[in-house]
Design a protein around this motif. Structure first.
Motif, PDB file in Angstrom:
ATOM      1  N   GLN A 112       0.837  -1.209   0.000  1.00  0.00           N
ATOM      2  CA  GLN A 112       0.000   0.000   0.000  1.00  0.00           C
ATOM      3  C   GLN A 112       0.873   1.261   0.000  1.00  0.00           C
ATOM      4  OE1 GLN A 112      -2.748   0.102   3.282  1.00  0.00           O
ATOM      5  NE2 GLN A 112      -3.492   2.141   2.769  1.00  0.00           N
ATOM      6  N   ILE A 113       1.970   1.231   0.761  1.00  0.00           N
ATOM      7  CA  ILE A 113       2.890   2.376   0.802  1.00  0.00           C
ATOM      8  C   ILE A 113       3.527   2.586  -0.568  1.00  0.00           C
ATOM      9  CG2 ILE A 113       5.094   3.184   1.750  1.00  0.00           C
ATOM     10  CD1 ILE A 113       4.282   1.774   4.387  1.00  0.00           C
ATOM     11  N   VAL A 114       4.025   1.511  -1.179  1.00  0.00           N
ATOM     12  CA  VAL A 114       4.663   1.604  -2.493  1.00  0.00           C
ATOM     13  C   VAL A 114       3.670   2.120  -3.535  1.00  0.00           C
ATOM     14  CG1 VAL A 114       5.712   0.254  -4.348  1.00  0.00           C
ATOM     15  CG2 VAL A 114       6.412  -0.140  -1.993  1.00  0.00           C
ATOM     16  N   LYS A 115       2.439   1.625  -3.482  1.00  0.00           N
ATOM     17  CA  LYS A 115       1.410   2.051  -4.429  1.00  0.00           C
ATOM     18  C   LYS A 115       1.116   3.549  -4.279  1.00  0.00           C
ATOM     19  CE  LYS A 115      -3.293   0.887  -5.859  1.00  0.00           C
ATOM     20  NZ  LYS A 115      -4.464   0.052  -5.576  1.00  0.00           N
ATOM     21  N   ALA A 116       1.023   4.025  -3.038  1.00  0.00           N
ATOM     22  CA  ALA A 116       0.764   5.449  -2.794  1.00  0.00           C
ATOM     23  C   ALA A 116       1.923   6.313  -3.288  1.00  0.00           C
ATOM     24  CB  ALA A 116       0.517   5.690  -1.313  1.00  0.00           C
ATOM     25  N   VAL A 146       7.368  12.655  -0.189  1.00  0.00           N
ATOM     26  CA  VAL A 146       6.956  11.267   0.024  1.00  0.00           C
ATOM     27  C   VAL A 146       6.717  11.006   1.507  1.00  0.00           C
ATOM     28  CG1 VAL A 146       7.747   8.861  -0.089  1.00  0.00           C
ATOM     29  CG2 VAL A 146       8.046  10.362  -2.058  1.00  0.00           C
ATOM     30  N   MET A 147       7.605  11.492   2.367  1.00  0.00           N
ATOM     31  CA  MET A 147       7.434  11.322   3.814  1.00  0.00           C
ATOM     32  C   MET A 147       6.105  11.917   4.271  1.00  0.00           C
ATOM     33  SD  MET A 147      10.974  12.172   5.676  1.00  0.00           S
ATOM     34  CE  MET A 147      12.428  11.223   5.492  1.00  0.00           C
ATOM     35  N   LYS A 148       5.834  13.133   3.792  1.00  0.00           N
ATOM     36  CA  LYS A 148       4.601  13.821   4.175  1.00  0.00           C
ATOM     37  C   LYS A 148       3.379  13.015   3.738  1.00  0.00           C
ATOM     38  CE  LYS A 148       2.472  18.373   3.927  1.00  0.00           C
ATOM     39  NZ  LYS A 148       2.556  19.709   3.356  1.00  0.00           N
ATOM     40  N   LYS A 149       3.412  12.474   2.526  1.00  0.00           N
ATOM     41  CA  LYS A 149       2.293  11.695   2.000  1.00  0.00           C
ATOM     42  C   LYS A 149       2.111  10.398   2.775  1.00  0.00           C
ATOM     43  CE  LYS A 149      -0.809  10.190  -0.921  1.00  0.00           C
ATOM     44  NZ  LYS A 149      -2.151  10.709  -0.902  1.00  0.00           N
TER      45      LYS A 149
END
Length: 165
Positions: A112-116, A146-149
């Protein structure tokens, strides 16, 4: 040629801080007036990575959980690091709740993290490496976006960003 920067997303938990938080919670439990003469226990099992709370009533269990979570937060450990596994009745009409200590990112959450990250369409690459996700890119600004997202994602695991180079 530009230098490649990266960071790791993990759910590592500092067990020493966890122990300290539990010790502080037990000290508060011993001094609180509303727990005088009441059966109340906090038990941390490091090997099984479980935390069990037991008391005489549901209200006392809730108060006990609030004490533990407040001590965890003071020690910079997310409240998400405790996942309720089961509630059971024990002898004497007491109630016991067992929590699993979450200290790793599950495969589904890593995907899910990689997809986002891919959906952001930035020039970064995310790869799953065991129980961590490594994000690399040429621009530090992109990595910070990316960290913020990733912080806004609704995940069970308490995320830790580390190894930023």
């Amino acid at each position: 040629m530009a230098k490649e920067h990266y960071f790791d997303i993990t759910a590592k938990l500092d067990m020493m801080e966890m122990k300290n938080a539990i010790i502080m919670a037990q000290k508060e439990l011993n001094t609180r007036f509303d727990f005088k003469g009441v059966v109340a226990e906090i038990d941390l099992n490091e090997k099984a990575k479980t935390l069990s709370l037991s008391s005489s009533s549901e209200q006392k269990i809730d108060a006990l959980k609030d004490i533990v979570i407040s001590k965890l937060i003071k020690r910079n450990i997310a409240g998400k690091s405790l996942e309720e596994v089961k509630t059971e009745g024990i002898s004497g009409g007491n109630t016991k709740i067992i929590y699993k200590i979450v200290d790793s990112i599950e495969k589904d959450e890593a995907k899910q993290i990689v997809k986002a990250i891919k959906a952001m369409k930035l020039k970064v690459t995310a790869s799953i490496q065991g129980d961590e996700v490594r994000v690399s890119g040429k621009k530090i600004d992109d990595l910070q976006k990316v960290m913020k997202k990733v912080r806004t994602l609704d995940l069970k695991a308490p995320l830790v960003f580390g190894n930023f180079k």
